[in-house]
Design a protein around this motif. Structure first.
Motif, PDB file in Angstrom:
ATOM      1  N   UNK C 253      10.008 -18.162  34.542  1.00 33.97           N
ATOM      2  CA  UNK C 253       9.507 -17.769  35.863  1.00 33.97           C
ATOM      3  C   UNK C 253       8.237 -16.921  35.789  1.00 33.97           C
ATOM      4  N   UNK C 254       7.304 -17.216  36.682  1.00 36.70           N
ATOM      5  CA  UNK C 254       6.070 -16.434  36.830  1.00 36.70           C
ATOM      6  C   UNK C 254       5.247 -16.362  35.558  1.00 36.70           C
ATOM      7  N   UNK C 255       5.373 -17.355  34.689  1.00 29.88           N
ATOM      8  CA  UNK C 255       4.512 -17.373  33.508  1.00 29.88           C
ATOM      9  C   UNK C 255       3.155 -17.972  33.862  1.00 29.88           C
ATOM     10  N   UNK C 273       5.000 -14.020  31.349  1.00 28.69           N
ATOM     11  CA  UNK C 273       4.136 -13.939  30.171  1.00 28.69           C
ATOM     12  C   UNK C 273       2.941 -14.864  30.353  1.00 28.69           C
ATOM     13  N   UNK C 274       1.888 -14.619  29.577  1.00 36.97           N
ATOM     14  CA  UNK C 274       0.629 -15.332  29.780  1.00 36.97           C
ATOM     15  C   UNK C 274       0.149 -15.924  28.470  1.00 36.97           C
ATOM     16  N   UNK C 275       0.241 -17.240  28.341  1.00 40.31           N
ATOM     17  CA  UNK C 275      -0.245 -17.918  27.135  1.00 40.31           C
ATOM     18  C   UNK C 275      -1.758 -18.052  27.246  1.00 40.31           C
ATOM     19  N   UNK C 276      -2.477 -17.279  26.429  1.00 40.63           N
ATOM     20  CA  UNK C 276      -3.941 -17.320  26.478  1.00 40.63           C
ATOM     21  C   UNK C 276      -4.515 -18.039  25.256  1.00 40.63           C
ATOM     22  N   UNK C 277      -3.665 -18.324  24.276  1.00 35.92           N
ATOM     23  CA  UNK C 277      -4.065 -19.156  23.138  1.00 35.92           C
ATOM     24  C   UNK C 277      -2.961 -20.191  22.926  1.00 35.92           C
ATOM     25  N   UNK C 278      -3.259 -21.204  22.110  1.00 38.23           N
ATOM     26  CA  UNK C 278      -2.291 -22.289  21.927  1.00 38.23           C
ATOM     27  C   UNK C 278      -0.957 -21.763  21.412  1.00 38.23           C
ATOM     28  N   UNK C 279       0.113 -22.421  21.842  1.00 37.50           N
ATOM     29  CA  UNK C 279       1.466 -22.058  21.422  1.00 37.50           C
ATOM     30  C   UNK C 279       1.983 -23.202  20.558  1.00 37.50           C
ATOM     31  N   UNK C 280       2.406 -22.877  19.349  1.00 41.44           N
ATOM     32  CA  UNK C 280       2.864 -23.921  18.432  1.00 41.44           C
ATOM     33  C   UNK C 280       4.194 -24.522  18.881  1.00 41.44           C
ATOM     34  N   UNK C 281       4.530 -25.664  18.316  1.00 38.93           N
ATOM     35  CA  UNK C 281       5.803 -26.314  18.614  1.00 38.93           C
ATOM     36  C   UNK C 281       6.964 -25.374  18.319  1.00 38.93           C
ATOM     37  N   UNK C 282       7.979 -25.430  19.161  1.00 39.34           N
ATOM     38  CA  UNK C 282       9.294 -24.843  18.883  1.00 39.34           C
ATOM     39  C   UNK C 282       9.309 -23.325  18.760  1.00 39.34           C
ATOM     40  N   UNK C 283       8.271 -22.650  19.209  1.00 34.73           N
ATOM     41  CA  UNK C 283       8.344 -21.190  19.176  1.00 34.73           C
ATOM     42  C   UNK C 283       8.381 -20.633  20.597  1.00 34.73           C
ATOM     43  N   UNK C 285       6.959 -17.510  23.009  1.00 37.31           N
ATOM     44  CA  UNK C 285       5.975 -16.429  23.110  1.00 37.31           C
ATOM     45  C   UNK C 285       6.312 -15.592  24.328  1.00 37.31           C
ATOM     46  N   UNK C 286       5.881 -14.332  24.292  1.00 36.06           N
ATOM     47  CA  UNK C 286       6.288 -13.380  25.326  1.00 36.06           C
ATOM     48  C   UNK C 286       5.201 -12.325  25.492  1.00 36.06           C
ATOM     49  N   UNK C 287       5.016 -11.871  26.719  1.00 40.05           N
ATOM     50  CA  UNK C 287       4.076 -10.789  26.999  1.00 40.05           C
ATOM     51  C   UNK C 287       2.743 -11.292  27.504  1.00 40.05           C
ATOM     52  N   UNK C 288       1.884 -10.337  27.873  1.00 35.48           N
ATOM     53  CA  UNK C 288       0.536 -10.646  28.346  1.00 35.48           C
ATOM     54  C   UNK C 288      -0.445  -9.815  27.547  1.00 35.48           C
ATOM     55  N   UNK C 289      -1.221 -10.395  26.620  1.00 38.06           N
ATOM     56  CA  UNK C 289      -1.193 -11.804  26.233  1.00 38.06           C
ATOM     57  C   UNK C 289       0.082 -12.123  25.458  1.00 38.06           C
ATOM     58  N   UNK C 292       4.145 -14.283  19.632  1.00 40.86           N
ATOM     59  CA  UNK C 292       5.321 -14.975  19.129  1.00 40.86           C
ATOM     60  C   UNK C 292       6.536 -14.060  19.131  1.00 40.86           C
ATOM     61  N   UNK C 293       7.646 -14.587  19.605  1.00 43.71           N
ATOM     62  CA  UNK C 293       8.850 -13.774  19.706  1.00 43.71           C
ATOM     63  C   UNK C 293       9.868 -14.219  18.672  1.00 43.71           C
ATOM     64  N   UNK C 294      10.226 -15.493  18.692  1.00 42.79           N
ATOM     65  CA  UNK C 294      11.297 -15.979  17.823  1.00 42.79           C
ATOM     66  C   UNK C 294      11.368 -17.482  17.985  1.00 42.79           C
ATOM     67  N   UNK C 295      12.011 -18.189  17.049  1.00 45.42           N
ATOM     68  CA  UNK C 295      12.232 -19.620  17.247  1.00 45.42           C
ATOM     69  C   UNK C 295      13.057 -19.846  18.511  1.00 45.42           C
ATOM     70  N   UNK C 296      12.810 -20.984  19.186  1.00 55.06           N
ATOM     71  CA  UNK C 296      13.575 -21.336  20.383  1.00 55.06           C
ATOM     72  C   UNK C 296      15.050 -21.483  20.026  1.00 55.06           C
ATOM     73  N   UNK C 297      15.893 -20.846  20.812  1.00 57.32           N
ATOM     74  CA  UNK C 297      17.335 -21.023  20.616  1.00 57.32           C
ATOM     75  C   UNK C 297      17.723 -22.432  21.047  1.00 57.32           C
ATOM     76  N   UNK C 298      18.755 -22.942  20.462  1.00 58.16           N
ATOM     77  CA  UNK C 298      19.255 -24.273  20.822  1.00 58.16           C
ATOM     78  C   UNK C 298      19.604 -24.293  22.303  1.00 58.16           C
ATOM     79  N   UNK C 299      19.147 -25.353  22.978  1.00 63.84           N
ATOM     80  CA  UNK C 299      19.429 -25.482  24.403  1.00 63.84           C
ATOM     81  C   UNK C 299      20.927 -25.712  24.611  1.00 63.84           C
TER      82      UNK C 299
END
Lengths: 301, 301, 301
Positions: C253-255, C273-283, C285-289, C292-299
């Motif tokens: 929400x509100x990213x 959070x605001x992605x201001x640079x490319x975000x790699x697969x499967x990670x 990201x959090x915050x502004x800017x 990287x926070x952690x690998x995506x948890x299993x859905x």
């Protein structure tokens, strides 16, 4: 059209460009560099985007025309330090469709103060105390429910709401009561308002958008806000009541300006940042709460 | 009207004020202190706004009436500790226009459960299982597409959408499938919903807005959210599914409350902040993720 | 219906479940565990939600049917590792109302390229160069003002605007001039677009939403954005021009995703959070800017 017609147009506009190539080349369309076509116009910002491979592929197209800041051997080039502006002024002149200027039978229009060549789309509601200047376009499903003057050559995208009461309340015990709003919205010339953006009416004085203000989609402009000339307000931005945005300021996506805060001339509020205190002229602020980052970089052409 | 009529009105309302000056003075209009006018009413919060220069200029206007917490020599004064509330209750009583209460021919209204003096503007779509209480106002281009009860004295601004399905999905492999929503939205009395705000329908129970909830423009209220009495939700706020906002809470501009999070009574979520865990009663949280800042300051009049 | 009919349906769908209890039990309704009813179906994610107290209360209801990952003695149980998906696929099949598929007389529809069983609600404006696939639903007050193709089985909620010009400007001196947009929007199959969301048209190539993209309310999708299959875009999110969101990404929400930024497959941008640079697969990201926070948890199922 022939390239020579494009050059003649630029000449009448006083644009200072150099041409190299064949002025009898024919241009039918425009494209970007991922999709090369015959008889197409392109632009390029700097030499780093002009790889040898690209140039070879362009040479295989008929009559490519490049707007760029340097000569490319074997390609028709309009050479200028402002390729983006020259490119889009050519597109605007030669390729833009004439817009409709009709008042839809499916709109409710309660004012007769409508200028020449105004377009009002279906589903619009235009209240009694509204005045719309010449050549302005209101797309479908726009609602204007307060006293409002709109200048000339404005464009208002679908779903825009002008004139909801500002969000001001006084309390009796714990119960909030609305401060009924009495004033309206004043919009200058050449103002553009993006889809589903909301502009609240003023309380005791008007909310004001000056000439050449450009607002993106889904922005909130609170009551009694004043936005001065040439400001750019990007999508999702919230400007709270009585804030003042001075000339040529830039509010990045999803930024917030709190109530009564002033953002200075040429200042910039960063992405998803929140200006909670005044922002001086020509500086950039970032974060929540927003803090000074650096002087504003020179705007590109 | 005469000032004495204003004083009589305040008396019938049980407002405890003192008057100094000439009760035969005539008031025609209201204004703020940047724009002095003859026969006008004003308000001032504290003595620091009452400069000698301002007072001299006010004295040159005919019949100025000031609502303020102190006496000003030579000016008609209604003296009260709650000048803002007294000022706006006078405006609401004497200056607000009577609103229309008609069902527009250009609205689609598929229910007959419409109370007395209800106004429905052009372009509205009101579905079959909707019930609207007395004296409620729906401005143009409101869409209600789910079962929904709306109380009395509500006001819903243009472009509001009530009843989109909540954003809930289950997966078959990697393909998301919507959880179809079966329930509706329940809205109490004296609720106000700002322009282009969206309120999603409930999944297996209703989404609920209690009495005196006030929501600003461009907010998102997710499925199965409950917002209790007197909450103020400021522009651009996103409340995710199944969140619960308790009485008298305040969500600042562009704030976020994550799904299933509870915001306590009298609590405050700061500007552009994100409540990702429960917020206790009477505290303020700030930042993303939001952290405790300080006890809520006493609300002004 | 009888529970045996539900089991037969799951069997035809190839769902691998176990049943314990009485297949002749009768189910009329669905509910959640706060509101127990006779003849109702429920689901539960894990054993921790199945308190003894709840089970005793369920036993007092007639013919309760539980979808869950374990057996409950004395209760009819459909046992599966994916209770949420099984529960909602039963609801979708047995309880969802058939939707209307009519073109409202109160819509303006300027194209005849409308598929079978398409529904277009009142107040919609559908421009000339629009094509809508079979079984798609456009709720009231949707505006489509650019060339646009919409696939099959799409659902577009009220107030959506497709086709406003992207927010691109070039400058002459300090005056911004719009880059007129020439292209449209391409929308795949099974795409859902939440209320009051805005999708801008492309400049020289189209804006693209691929199959199974799901967008919540009040999002902004800029010009020339491409969103690949199965992405979930939550309420209030702003995706700026030319950003690319790869398959199965999740925007909280509100990213915000800035212009030209690419968000990788299965990547996640956190709340506000605001992605201001490319975000790699499967990670994540959090915050502004965003960082990287952690690998995506299993859905979850």
């Amino acid at each position: 059209m022939k390239i020579s017609e494009i050059l003649a147009f630029l000449n009448t506009q006083g644009k200072n460009v150099t041409f190299t190539g064949n002025p009898d080349g024919i241009i039918y369309t425009m494209s970007n560099l991922d999709e090369l076509k015959d008889h197409s116009i392109y632009w390029i910002r700097t030499r780093q985007f002009a790889s040898n491979q690209l140039i070879e592929r362009l040479k295989q197209c008929k009559d490519a025309l490049m707007v760029c800041p340097f000569e490319i051997d074997g390609i028709n080039c309009i050479i200028t330090d402002y390729p983006k502006g020259i490119f889009f002024s050519i597109l605007n002149h030669f390729f833009s469709k004439s817009r409709e200027s009709t008042i839809s039978e499916r709109a409710v229009v309660l004012t007769d103060k409508i200028g020449k060549n105004v377009h009002i789309g279906s589903g619009c509601y235009i209240g009694e105390e509204v005045e719309i200047g010449d050549h302005s376009i209101l797309h479908p499903n726009v609602s204007i429910i307060c006293p409002c003057t709109i200048g000339c050559h404005c464009e208002i995208f679908p779903g825009v709401v002008i004139g909801a009461d500002g969000f001001g309340y006084y309390f009796e015990g714990e119960i909030p009561h609305r401060e009924i709003h009495f004033k309206g919205v004043k919009i200058g010339n050449n103002v553009e308002i993006g889809a589903n953006t909301c502009i609240d009416r003023g309380l005791l004085t008007d909310t004001v958008l000056c000439d050449h203000v450009k607002i993106d989609n889904l922005c909130h402009i609170g009551h009694n806000v004043k936005i001065e000339e040439n400001c750019l307000i990007i999508a999702g931005t919230v400007i709270c009541g009585s804030a003042k945005i001075k000339q040529n300021a830039y509010l990045a996506p999803s930024s917030v300006v709190m109530d009564w805060v002033q953002v200075g001339e040429y200042a910039k509020v960063g992405v998803n940042s929140s200006a909670v205190t005044n922002v001086k002229d020509k500086i950039t602020v970032f974060g929540t709460p927003a803090k000074r980052l650096s002087p504003v970089a020179k705007k590109e052409d």
